[in-house]
Design an enzyme around this catalytic site. Structure first.
Site, PDB file in Angstrom:
ATOM      1  N   CYS A 111       7.945  -2.887 -92.047  1.00 48.00           N
ATOM      2  CA  CYS A 111       7.608  -4.310 -92.137  1.00 48.00           C
ATOM      3  C   CYS A 111       6.167  -4.519 -92.626  1.00 48.00           C
ATOM      4  O   CYS A 111       5.896  -4.320 -93.796  1.00 48.00           O
ATOM      5  CB  CYS A 111       7.911  -5.018 -90.824  1.00 48.00           C
ATOM      6  N   HIS A 218      13.432  -3.489 -89.400  1.00 50.70           N
ATOM      7  CA  HIS A 218      12.887  -2.869 -88.167  1.00 50.70           C
ATOM      8  C   HIS A 218      13.837  -1.820 -87.597  1.00 50.70           C
ATOM      9  O   HIS A 218      14.571  -2.085 -86.637  1.00 50.70           O
ATOM     10  CB  HIS A 218      12.615  -3.949 -87.110  1.00 50.70           C
ATOM     11  N   GLU A 220      13.022   0.598 -85.778  1.00 54.36           N
ATOM     12  CA  GLU A 220      12.561   1.036 -84.437  1.00 54.36           C
ATOM     13  C   GLU A 220      13.259   0.260 -83.323  1.00 54.36           C
ATOM     14  O   GLU A 220      13.319   0.740 -82.199  1.00 54.36           O
ATOM     15  CB  GLU A 220      11.031   0.903 -84.331  1.00 54.36           C
TER      16      GLU A 220
HETATM   17  N1  LIG Z   1       3.350 -10.696 -91.213  1.00 58.18           N
HETATM   18  C1  LIG Z   1       4.192 -10.081 -92.185  1.00 58.18           C
HETATM   19  C2  LIG Z   1       4.818  -8.846 -91.583  1.00 58.18           C
HETATM   20  C3  LIG Z   1       5.935  -9.170 -90.663  1.00 58.18           C
HETATM   21  C4  LIG Z   1       6.157  -8.145 -89.575  1.00 58.18           C
HETATM   22  O1  LIG Z   1       5.701  -7.020 -89.603  1.00 58.18           O
HETATM   23  N2  LIG Z   1       6.861  -8.601 -88.549  1.00 58.18           N
HETATM   24  C5  LIG Z   1       7.037  -7.852 -87.358  1.00 58.18           C
HETATM   25  C6  LIG Z   1       6.601  -8.634 -86.185  1.00 58.18           C
HETATM   26  C7  LIG Z   1       6.582  -7.938 -84.885  1.00 58.18           C
HETATM   27  C8  LIG Z   1       7.216  -6.583 -84.792  1.00 58.18           C
HETATM   28  O2  LIG Z   1       8.396  -6.513 -84.465  1.00 58.18           O
HETATM   29  O3  LIG Z   1       6.502  -5.593 -84.970  1.00 58.18           O
HETATM   30  C9  LIG Z   1       5.247 -11.038 -92.686  1.00 58.18           C
HETATM   31  O4  LIG Z   1       5.465 -12.094 -92.092  1.00 58.18           O
HETATM   32  O5  LIG Z   1       5.893 -10.702 -93.699  1.00 58.18           O
END
Ligand SMILES: N[C@@H](CCC(=O)NCCCC(=O)O)C(=O)O
Length: 256
Positions: A111, A218, A220
């Site tokens: 992400c 995600h 994970e």
């Molecule tokens: N801010 C960026 C990246 C989005 C992101 O990494 N979301 C994950 C949020 C929490 C997590 O589960 O780690 C975007 O909005 O593209």
């Protein structure tokens, strides 16, 4: 055998209106452990510490998601009023990614970490994917955690690519919790998966001697329940172990 050390760069947030904290969401720590590694949190020290100093202590890097955004000046974007950025994380991760890939240290980006890898290789981001003509809304749904991290859309895995080889299929359902996304792919990166609207959802670094892969979704989240996530973390863990054996401190444990 000693476990390979998987470094996880921290976010740096101002919390409780009092002080800065260096932090990582627990699910990433658990996934690094599940991949067979010893998770090691790397504080967001920015350019006060050289990437090489950090890489001397790790056998792999896991770049996490985060609600924060990469400062747009890193990819030629315009500043956005009220944007939630994390300049110290950017200053830590962007040079670290380039050095890790150069050194053949395995890297897995998730992400925000996926977006960081793209920017580290000169790519750019859409700051609001849903505002781009022809692209869908990739932001997270409302609900409890299982609903927010539940499957949201299909991805088509590129035939003959690394994910296809790991998973053995050409499509999967993934979750989606991001506002930003790849506009132009960085130099030397190869797309590995696409969303139905064509947005790049995964890429690998071509022509590297190490494992260097990133996904916009995600894996994970409850990785143990999802065959694609299991395959991804198993491959990353294996790459970290192999890198440790080849380059650093892991010796087979002697029998008593
Ligand atoms: N801010 C960026 C990246 C989005 C992101 O990494 N979301 C994950 C949020 C929490 C997590 O589960 O780690 C975007 O909005 O593209």
């Amino acid at each position: 055998m000693a476990l390979p050390v998987i470094g996880i760069p921290c976010c740096r947030w101002w919390l409780n209106d009092t002080q800065f904290f260096h932090l990582v969401t627990e699910k990433y720590v658990e996934a690094a452990k599940g991949a067979g590694g010893l998770p090691l949190l790397i504080p967001a020290l920015g350019d006060t510490i050289a990437a090489g100093e950090i890489l001397a202590h790790v056998d792999g890097l896991l770049l996490t998601g985060s609600p924060s955004n990469i400062e747009p000046h890193h990819y030629g974007g315009q500043p956005v009023e009220g944007d939630f950025n994390d300049a110290r994380r950017d200053a830590t991760t962007l040079p670290l990614i380039r050095s890790a890939v150069d050194a053949g240290v395995p890297v897995l980006g998730i992400c925000r970490g996926f977006q960081e890898m793209n920017v580290a290789f000169g790519g750019s981001l859409h700051q609001a994917v849903h505002a781009q003509p022809g692209l869908l809304d990739h932001r997270e749904p409302s609900g409890n955690l299982d609903e927010r991290y539940g499957p949201a859309h299909e991805v088509a895995l590129v035939e003959g690519g690394m994910l296809h080889a790991l998973f053995g299929r050409t499509s999967a359902r993934v979750n989606s919790l991001h506002k930003q996304g790849i506009a132009t792919l960085g130099s030397g990166l190869v797309a590995e998966a696409h969303a139905p609207d064509g947005l790049i959802e995964a890429f690998r670094v071509a022509d590297t001697r190490g494992f260097a892969l990133a996904v916009q979704w995600h894996p994970e989240w409850k990785y143990w329940e999802n065959p694609l996530s299991q395959a991804l973390f198993a491959a990353f863990g294996t790459a970290c172990t192999q890198h440790a054996r080849a380059s650093r401190h892991i010796e087979p444990r002697r029998q008593a």
